[in-house]
Design a protein around this motif. Structure first.
Motif, PDB file in Angstrom:
ATOM      1  N   ILE A   1       0.842  -1.206   0.000  1.00  0.00           N
ATOM      2  CA  ILE A   1       0.000   0.000   0.000  1.00  0.00           C
ATOM      3  C   ILE A   1       0.878   1.258   0.000  1.00  0.00           C
ATOM      4  CG2 ILE A   1      -1.736   1.300   1.301  1.00  0.00           C
ATOM      5  CD1 ILE A   1      -2.774  -1.472   2.269  1.00  0.00           C
ATOM      6  N   CYS A   2       1.974   1.230   0.745  1.00  0.00           N
ATOM      7  CA  CYS A   2       2.923   2.360   0.704  1.00  0.00           C
ATOM      8  C   CYS A   2       3.476   2.521  -0.710  1.00  0.00           C
ATOM      9  CB  CYS A   2       4.096   2.141   1.661  1.00  0.00           C
ATOM     10  SG  CYS A   2       3.652   2.153   3.404  1.00  0.00           S
ATOM     11  N   GLU A   3       3.796   1.409  -1.346  1.00  0.00           N
ATOM     12  CA  GLU A   3       4.310   1.475  -2.722  1.00  0.00           C
ATOM     13  C   GLU A   3       3.267   2.107  -3.649  1.00  0.00           C
ATOM     14  OE1 GLU A   3       5.510  -2.515  -3.757  1.00  0.00           O
ATOM     15  OE2 GLU A   3       7.205  -2.513  -2.367  1.00  0.00           O
ATOM     16  N   GLY A   4       2.020   1.709  -3.479  1.00  0.00           N
ATOM     17  CA  GLY A   4       0.943   2.263  -4.303  1.00  0.00           C
ATOM     18  C   GLY A   4       0.804   3.768  -4.110  1.00  0.00           C
ATOM     19  N   GLN A   5       0.878   4.210  -2.863  1.00  0.00           N
ATOM     20  CA  GLN A   5       0.765   5.648  -2.595  1.00  0.00           C
ATOM     21  C   GLN A   5       1.945   6.403  -3.225  1.00  0.00           C
ATOM     22  OE1 GLN A   5      -1.327   7.769  -1.592  1.00  0.00           O
ATOM     23  NE2 GLN A   5      -0.204   9.516  -0.792  1.00  0.00           N
ATOM     24  N   GLN A   6       3.135   5.785  -3.148  1.00  0.00           N
ATOM     25  CA  GLN A   6       4.311   6.427  -3.763  1.00  0.00           C
ATOM     26  C   GLN A   6       4.108   6.579  -5.275  1.00  0.00           C
ATOM     27  OE1 GLN A   6       7.071   7.718  -2.376  1.00  0.00           O
ATOM     28  NE2 GLN A   6       8.005   8.245  -4.335  1.00  0.00           N
ATOM     29  N   TRP A   7       3.661   5.498  -5.937  1.00  0.00           N
ATOM     30  CA  TRP A   7       3.398   5.590  -7.384  1.00  0.00           C
ATOM     31  C   TRP A   7       2.370   6.683  -7.664  1.00  0.00           C
ATOM     32  CZ3 TRP A   7       7.017   3.860 -10.151  1.00  0.00           C
ATOM     33  CH2 TRP A   7       7.573   2.587 -10.006  1.00  0.00           C
TER      34      TRP A   7
ATOM     35  N   GLU B   1      -1.628  -0.961 -12.199  1.00  0.00           N
ATOM     36  CA  GLU B   1      -0.711  -1.524 -11.208  1.00  0.00           C
ATOM     37  C   GLU B   1      -0.694  -0.645  -9.950  1.00  0.00           C
ATOM     38  OE1 GLU B   1       0.667  -4.149 -10.556  1.00  0.00           O
ATOM     39  OE2 GLU B   1       2.456  -3.780  -9.346  1.00  0.00           O
ATOM     40  N   MET B   2      -0.753   0.658 -10.134  1.00  0.00           N
ATOM     41  CA  MET B   2      -0.812   1.561  -8.972  1.00  0.00           C
ATOM     42  C   MET B   2      -2.072   1.279  -8.161  1.00  0.00           C
ATOM     43  SD  MET B   2      -2.413   4.534  -7.813  1.00  0.00           S
ATOM     44  CE  MET B   2      -2.929   5.626  -9.159  1.00  0.00           C
ATOM     45  N   ILE B   3      -3.199   1.137  -8.857  1.00  0.00           N
ATOM     46  CA  ILE B   3      -4.472   0.857  -8.181  1.00  0.00           C
ATOM     47  C   ILE B   3      -4.433  -0.496  -7.477  1.00  0.00           C
ATOM     48  CG2 ILE B   3      -6.929   0.350  -8.596  1.00  0.00           C
ATOM     49  CD1 ILE B   3      -6.014   3.338  -8.705  1.00  0.00           C
ATOM     50  N   ARG B   4      -3.799  -1.458  -8.134  1.00  0.00           N
ATOM     51  CA  ARG B   4      -3.680  -2.777  -7.498  1.00  0.00           C
ATOM     52  C   ARG B   4      -3.012  -2.628  -6.133  1.00  0.00           C
ATOM     53  NH1 ARG B   4      -0.306  -7.009  -6.544  1.00  0.00           N
ATOM     54  NH2 ARG B   4       1.510  -5.929  -7.381  1.00  0.00           N
ATOM     55  N   LEU B   5      -1.905  -1.861  -6.106  1.00  0.00           N
ATOM     56  CA  LEU B   5      -1.164  -1.700  -4.862  1.00  0.00           C
ATOM     57  C   LEU B   5      -1.899  -0.801  -3.864  1.00  0.00           C
ATOM     58  CD1 LEU B   5       2.339  -1.249  -6.499  1.00  0.00           C
ATOM     59  CD2 LEU B   5       1.643  -3.189  -5.063  1.00  0.00           C
ATOM     60  N   LYS B   6      -2.408   0.293  -4.361  1.00  0.00           N
ATOM     61  CA  LYS B   6      -2.977   1.278  -3.435  1.00  0.00           C
ATOM     62  C   LYS B   6      -4.337   0.844  -2.876  1.00  0.00           C
ATOM     63  CE  LYS B   6      -4.115   6.129  -2.836  1.00  0.00           C
ATOM     64  NZ  LYS B   6      -3.638   7.496  -2.963  1.00  0.00           N
ATOM     65  N   THR B   7      -5.128   0.156  -3.673  1.00  0.00           N
ATOM     66  CA  THR B   7      -6.498  -0.163  -3.259  1.00  0.00           C
ATOM     67  C   THR B   7      -6.765  -1.663  -3.158  1.00  0.00           C
ATOM     68  OG1 THR B   7      -7.287   1.855  -4.307  1.00  0.00           O
ATOM     69  CG2 THR B   7      -8.932   0.167  -3.851  1.00  0.00           C
ATOM     70  N   SER B   8      -6.353  -2.408  -4.187  1.00  0.00           N
ATOM     71  CA  SER B   8      -6.793  -3.810  -4.263  1.00  0.00           C
ATOM     72  C   SER B   8      -6.171  -4.704  -3.211  1.00  0.00           C
ATOM     73  CB  SER B   8      -6.476  -4.380  -5.647  1.00  0.00           C
ATOM     74  OG  SER B   8      -7.284  -3.783  -6.619  1.00  0.00           O
ATOM     75  N   VAL B   9      -4.880  -4.532  -2.940  1.00  0.00           N
ATOM     76  CA  VAL B   9      -4.223  -5.528  -2.080  1.00  0.00           C
ATOM     77  C   VAL B   9      -4.822  -5.574  -0.676  1.00  0.00           C
ATOM     78  CG1 VAL B   9      -2.040  -5.558  -3.365  1.00  0.00           C
ATOM     79  CG2 VAL B   9      -2.300  -3.989  -1.418  1.00  0.00           C
TER      80      VAL B   9
ATOM     81  N   ALA C   1       8.084  12.399   1.201  1.00  0.00           N
ATOM     82  CA  ALA C   1       9.025  11.271   1.159  1.00  0.00           C
ATOM     83  C   ALA C   1       9.353  10.826   2.581  1.00  0.00           C
ATOM     84  CB  ALA C   1      10.294  11.666   0.412  1.00  0.00           C
ATOM     85  N   ALA C   2       9.514  11.797   3.467  1.00  0.00           N
ATOM     86  CA  ALA C   2       9.852  11.456   4.858  1.00  0.00           C
ATOM     87  C   ALA C   2       8.692  10.707   5.522  1.00  0.00           C
ATOM     88  CB  ALA C   2      10.199  12.710   5.651  1.00  0.00           C
ATOM     89  N   ILE C   3       7.473  11.156   5.269  1.00  0.00           N
ATOM     90  CA  ILE C   3       6.312  10.481   5.869  1.00  0.00           C
ATOM     91  C   ILE C   3       6.219   9.056   5.338  1.00  0.00           C
ATOM     92  CG2 ILE C   3       3.780  10.436   6.009  1.00  0.00           C
ATOM     93  CD1 ILE C   3       3.876  13.540   5.766  1.00  0.00           C
ATOM     94  N   LEU C   4       6.205   8.922   4.006  1.00  0.00           N
ATOM     95  CA  LEU C   4       5.884   7.632   3.411  1.00  0.00           C
ATOM     96  C   LEU C   4       7.033   6.631   3.516  1.00  0.00           C
ATOM     97  CD1 LEU C   4       3.473   6.281   2.025  1.00  0.00           C
ATOM     98  CD2 LEU C   4       4.475   6.916  -0.163  1.00  0.00           C
ATOM     99  N   SER C   5       8.270   7.099   3.336  1.00  0.00           N
ATOM    100  CA  SER C   5       9.389   6.164   3.486  1.00  0.00           C
ATOM    101  C   SER C   5       9.510   5.731   4.943  1.00  0.00           C
ATOM    102  CB  SER C   5      10.692   6.813   3.004  1.00  0.00           C
ATOM    103  OG  SER C   5      10.632   7.001   1.608  1.00  0.00           O
TER     104      SER C   5
END
Lengths: 327, 327
Positions: free
Chosen positions: A143-149, A166-174, B104-108
């Motif tokens: 989910i952190c990865e999705g928010q970063q994307w 792929e962003m949606i998969r990470l941010k919402t679906s997982v 970046a500081a928050i999410l990382s």
């Protein structure tokens, strides 16, 4: 086996949540946690988890703490995302960094992560601790990865529909997928069944987000609950916009680009013009077809889960109700 | 049983850490993680954990991932604390929100929490997963509580020495204590021994912070590595200052208050004057006596741990070396 429908499970969960107390010191840390969890929401993730569990086992009370872990984690992501997006309101209430301040939002959010891990561990049968915690940590990190994307995509002009999905998969679906899988694991499902439910969650998450993107353009404002065209006005890179750029000819692309970069415009005219482009390029139909594909794939996966069909009714009713909301 | 001294364990850990790769997508999420973990530091928490484990078991390689969890979590707290404190530098390098930005500081930072949970789970023997995760989550939550108190104390004028020590216990001590306890649990220690090591960690954390407060006033600048009087100049509510306010007569209190509220002053004169008050009120002696008490209590607890005395030498050497640094 006694089974409960989504509404009953959601109410059971809501009662559980409301009976938890956050009257702890330091209040400055726990008040925002209580506030965020008390604002409401549809409690979709805990409900999905309980429905999945209830495919295999009856005593849903035994796993309410794990359902709470998912809801706590979900609300943590909203809290930190709202801070990063500088959003002022969430569900009609001031966001935590508005109601308190940015440091409260950072630190109370952090505390919610630890609380969610504690909820996940609490009364979790020994044999399920490791698999459950592994799914949960992996999901949480993705989910952190999705928010970063998502944040990076805002600054990019070349995002493809594939990258967006792929962003949606990470941010919402997982998290939906993880909720179903954790429910299944706790219910004693086979690995294959747990994985099928996970994959179902991925599909419904993707379908759900596409539906959101679609409804922003074609929804009924009286039912949708948001103003139509909000995504268009803020140039949000939705599936609709990205697909329009991918499919349109040079002239139409230039017109779309013109609306994106225009500094002064009549909002109603911008919405109308962009919608006309979507109509011409049949973006709405493409989006609906994709939603339908994901939905059917998901339902096919649910059919394959190795429990009697009548047990699956509540979960499939819940997903159907959700997919056909406001369309 | 083969035992290794702190230096050997610290080097072993450092090598392990340096061989981990964060070359993962999205780079915007993982680069700051790699940066923070690569800056360095004394790796005190993993070293303590490995020393505690090594009291009971030899194969320290087996628990390097858990040591990494502690170091990752510790660095997450520094990352978010620096953001909340708006600190520009850490260990001579720009902080993450300076090098990148606040989001970046928050999410990382968030991602580092999930990574630390993953490290903690990785290859953890099944029988220890629950006790280890419970200590870790409780510790992690308490550190948030400590940071909250710390921020609240900055805005309060009536903080007592007792409240200050409790804040330090949460903000600093529990992670040292948790490191020792987790090492002990993984080493197969009895509950009683694991708890004694936890309590030792609390004592050395408190002693360590008091020493820091003391050295800011009475340290040798050539050895201390920071400018003497830094805490005095920024009116930091250290044990020294709080105790001075608690013990001084009205006249001296007024003088101290005058220095605290003065807007224009010669820094050297302020340091000199406040130090003179500390001297008169014997604040340094009180602080040293308290450090000595905690240290002795801690060492008494270590003596009680049920392994042969010679096994304890490396841990006690490490703590001694640390306690007598720069005094």
């Amino acid at each position: 086996m006694k089974q409960q429908n989504a509404k009953a499970l959601q109410e059971l969960f809501q009662t559980y949540l409301e009976n938890l107390s956050y009257a702890r010191e330091p209040m400055g840390l726990y008040k925002p946690v209580e506030y965020v969890l008390g604002i409401g929401g549809k409690r979709i993730r805990p409900t999905l988890m309980l429905l999945a569990y209830n495919l295999f086992k009856e005593d849903v009370h035994a796993v309410l703490s794990q359902a709470m872990a998912l809801e706590t984690y979900h609300n943590f992501t909203l809290l930190h995302d709202d801070l990063m997006d500088k959003a002022d309101r969430r569900r009609g209430k001031p966001t935590v960094h508005k109601q308190w301040d940015e440091n409260a939002a950072i630190l109370s959010g952090d505390a919610m992560v630890m609380l969610s891990y504690q909820f996940m561990m609490k009364d979790c049968p020994a044999m399920y601790v490791r698999p459950v915690m592994e799914v949960f940590s992996q999901t949480a990190l993705e989910i952190c990865e999705g928010q970063q994307w998502d944040m990076e995509f805002e600054r990019r002009q070349d995002v493809t529909a594939g990258e967006y999905m792929e962003m949606i998969r990470l941010k919402t679906s997982v998290l939906l997928a993880g909720a179903l899988k954790i429910g299944a694991i706790l219910g004693g499902a086979s690995e294959a069944d747990a994985q099928k439910l996970y994959d179902l969650g991925i599909r419904i998450g993707l379908a759900f987000q596409l539906q959101d993107d679609y409804l922003d353009v074609y929804g009924d404002p009286k039912v949708f609950g948001k103003n139509i065209g909000g995504d268009i006005l803020c140039n949000k890179k939705t599936f609709m916009l990205i697909t329009a750029f991918e499919r349109a000819g040079e002239e139409t692309k230039a017109e779309l680009q013109g609306w994106m970069t225009a500094e002064q415009y009549d909002p109603a005219r911008k919405i109308e013009a962009v919608t006309a482009i979507y109509n011409k390029e049949k973006i709405g139909d493409i989006c609906l077809a994709k939603i339908e594909d994901y939905y059917k794939e998901g339902m096919g996966l649910l059919e394959e889960v190795g429990v009697a069909s009548e047990y699956k009714r509540h979960l499939s009713d819940f997903i159907q109700g959700w997919m056909h909301r406001k369309l």
